[in-house]
Structures are given as C-alpha cells and as structure tokens.
Design a protein around this motif. Structure first.
Motif, mmCIF file in Angstrom:
data_model
loop_
_atom_site.group_PDB
_atom_site.id
_atom_site.type_symbol
_atom_site.label_atom_id
_atom_site.label_comp_id
_atom_site.label_asym_id
_atom_site.label_seq_id
_atom_site.Cartn_x
_atom_site.Cartn_y
_atom_site.Cartn_z
ATOM 1 N N GLU A 1 24.495 87.616 1.025
ATOM 2 C CA GLU A 1 23.468 87.312 0.035
ATOM 3 C C GLU A 1 23.174 85.822 0.034
ATOM 4 O O GLU A 1 24.115 85.023 0.057
ATOM 5 C CB GLU A 1 24.004 87.690 -1.349
ATOM 6 C CG GLU A 1 23.259 88.808 -1.999
ATOM 7 C CD GLU A 1 23.843 89.167 -3.349
ATOM 8 O OE1 GLU A 1 24.324 88.274 -4.061
ATOM 9 O OE2 GLU A 1 23.814 90.366 -3.673
ATOM 10 N N CYS A 2 21.899 85.455 -0.037
ATOM 11 C CA CYS A 2 21.527 84.043 -0.164
ATOM 12 C C CYS A 2 22.049 83.520 -1.500
ATOM 13 O O CYS A 2 21.851 84.144 -2.542
ATOM 14 C CB CYS A 2 20.013 83.895 -0.096
ATOM 15 S SG CYS A 2 19.434 82.245 -0.512
ATOM 16 N N ALA A 3 22.702 82.381 -1.466
ATOM 17 C CA ALA A 3 23.315 81.830 -2.676
ATOM 18 C C ALA A 3 22.264 81.395 -3.700
ATOM 19 O O ALA A 3 22.554 81.296 -4.886
ATOM 20 C CB ALA A 3 24.205 80.648 -2.311
ATOM 21 N N HIS A 4 21.035 81.139 -3.245
ATOM 22 C CA HIS A 4 19.978 80.728 -4.181
ATOM 23 C C HIS A 4 19.251 81.929 -4.773
ATOM 24 O O HIS A 4 19.196 82.087 -5.979
ATOM 25 C CB HIS A 4 18.946 79.830 -3.477
ATOM 26 C CG HIS A 4 19.440 78.439 -3.267
ATOM 27 N ND1 HIS A 4 18.808 77.534 -2.452
ATOM 28 C CD2 HIS A 4 20.517 77.795 -3.752
ATOM 29 C CE1 HIS A 4 19.475 76.404 -2.449
ATOM 30 N NE2 HIS A 4 20.520 76.540 -3.228
ATOM 31 N N CYS A 5 18.686 82.745 -3.878
ATOM 32 C CA CYS A 5 17.716 83.737 -4.366
ATOM 33 C C CYS A 5 18.228 85.177 -4.351
ATOM 34 O O CYS A 5 17.615 86.046 -4.952
ATOM 35 C CB CYS A 5 16.420 83.630 -3.563
ATOM 36 S SG CYS A 5 16.545 84.270 -1.887
ATOM 37 N N GLY A 6 19.318 85.453 -3.629
ATOM 38 C CA GLY A 6 19.821 86.825 -3.584
ATOM 39 C C GLY A 6 19.250 87.655 -2.456
ATOM 40 O O GLY A 6 19.594 88.833 -2.317
ATOM 41 N N ILE B 1 22.278 80.310 3.008
ATOM 42 C CA ILE B 1 20.970 80.096 2.384
ATOM 43 C C ILE B 1 19.937 80.729 3.303
ATOM 44 O O ILE B 1 19.911 80.459 4.496
ATOM 45 C CB ILE B 1 20.665 78.579 2.228
ATOM 46 C CG1 ILE B 1 21.802 77.853 1.471
ATOM 47 C CG2 ILE B 1 19.322 78.363 1.537
ATOM 48 C CD1 ILE B 1 21.979 78.272 0.039
ATOM 49 N N CYS B 2 19.052 81.584 2.731
ATOM 50 C CA CYS B 2 18.138 82.359 3.575
ATOM 51 C C CYS B 2 17.007 81.492 4.136
ATOM 52 O O CYS B 2 16.779 80.362 3.693
ATOM 53 C CB CYS B 2 17.568 83.535 2.787
ATOM 54 S SG CYS B 2 16.296 83.087 1.593
ATOM 55 N N ASP B 3 16.281 82.037 5.110
ATOM 56 C CA ASP B 3 15.185 81.314 5.774
ATOM 57 C C ASP B 3 14.130 80.852 4.778
ATOM 58 O O ASP B 3 13.582 79.754 4.907
ATOM 59 C CB ASP B 3 14.501 82.238 6.806
ATOM 60 C CG ASP B 3 15.417 82.525 7.985
ATOM 61 O OD1 ASP B 3 16.420 81.793 8.139
ATOM 62 O OD2 ASP B 3 15.136 83.480 8.735
HETATM 63 ZN ZN LIG Z 1 17.139 82.545 -0.479
#
Ligand SMILES: [Zn+2]
Length: 199
Positions: free
Chosen positions: A57-62, A69-71
């Motif tokens: 899971e992206c730590a910011h947005c899920g 951290i996702c693209d």
């Molecule tokens: Zn993200």
C-alpha cells in the motif's frame, strides 16, 4: 484420490475463492491453465509470486503498487491541489482508466458504517485531513459510491472540512454515457434531473 489429483483439487479450491469464480468456473480455469502450461500457467505463477512479494500500500494515498510511495504520489505534475477521495483501490484504478483526473487520490479503505462499527479512525480519514492541510489542497472531490454508507461518509468529510476554505465537490450522478432513459431506475432519473445543467 491420488496425490497428484489432490494437488489439482487444492488448486481448484483456491481458485474458487476468487471473486467472480465459482467451483465450476474454477475447474474450467484450472483445466485451461494445465493445458496451456507453458504459455499461460508458468508465466502466471511467476508473475503471482513476484507480485505477492512486492505488492504494498502507498504510505500516502493507499493505492496499491510495488513501491512504498506510488507513481501518482511521486509525480510532481499531479500536485494540482486537487485530491479525489475513493472508497477502494478498484475505484482509484477505474478513475485512472477514465484519464480525466490529473490530481492525486486518497483511498479510504471503506465507508463509515454504524452497523459494522466502522468509524473515522478505522478508515484513512485522519490521514486525509492531515494531507489536505500539509499538501495545500484547495479542492476535495468525493468520488464515493452512491450507497447510504457512501453518502454518510461524504457528509462526514464535508462537515469536517466546513469552514476550512477547501472546496468539497462530488461526482455528478445521472444518465450514463450511451444510456437510455427507459432503462434507468427511478433514483437515477431523479439524481440526473437534480444535477441538470444548462446547454
Ligand atoms: Zn500514493
């Protein structure tokens, strides 16, 4: 039952747990995989092992990706000051397929539900409010499902942002592109009429 058959039966049972697959279609899928062992089954098994090891899971947005951290969160061009709030990663991916939204997302991981005792702390709502503050967000677009719980959640977030100067909007509800009025349910027609716009 021989040991080999047991392995195949175990695979069928696992496949039958996938959404949209029952025991019959799982059996058919496994048979297909075995017949296409080289072309489909081996690459599939390899890809599944890789994603099982790397998905997170992206730590910011899920969002779900293979990095912490996702693209989308890493792309500076998407720091537009707009954040689109969705219930589930599948909704985020659906929005991305539409290629219309250029900002960033926030995945709640569900909706508020009194019945299931899901409160704001169980969702990623505190994280959302922190991001709105820290990332200079000026518009929050609520793309939540048109269910009772989805709308309860939308109202909760709108109230939490009341008086902060952040614009809170939601996706329009109504007639789908290519849709025919005669096939729509009454609630959809009412929502479409309420959301009418001048041509
Ligand atoms: Zn993200």
């Amino acid at each position: 039952m021989s040991e080999a058959t047991r392995d195949i039966e175990a695979l069928i049972e696992l496949m039958a747990r996938l959404p949209g697959l029952g025991p019959r279609s799982a059996r058919r899928a496994v048979l297909h995989l075995i017949k296409k062992r080289g072309a489909v089954m081996a690459p599939l098994a390899k890809a599944m092992a890789e994603v099982a090891a790397s998905a997170r899971e992206c730590a910011h947005c899920g969002n779900i990706g293979t990095a912490d951290i996702c693209d989308i969160c890493r792309d500076d061009r998407r720091a537009t000051g707009e954040i689109c709030v969705v219930e589930d990663v599948a909704d985020l991916w659906a929005m991305e397929r539409g290629q219309a939204f250029k900002g960033r997302y926030h995945v709640l991981g569900g909706t508020l539900s009194a019945l299931d005792a899901v409160g704001p702390e169980e969702l990623r709502i505190p994280k959302l409010l922190a991001r709105i503050r820290d990332e200079g967000i000026h518009e929050v677009i609520l793309a939540l499902n048109a269910t009772v719980d989805g709308q309860t959640t939308a109202h909760y977030i709108a109230e939490a942002l009341d008086g902060t100067g952040v614009a809170v909007t939601s996706l329009a509800q109504g007639v789908p592109i290519g849709g025919e009025l005669d096939y729509l349910d009454d609630g959809t027609i009412q929502a479409a009429l309420r959301a009418r716009k001048r041509l």
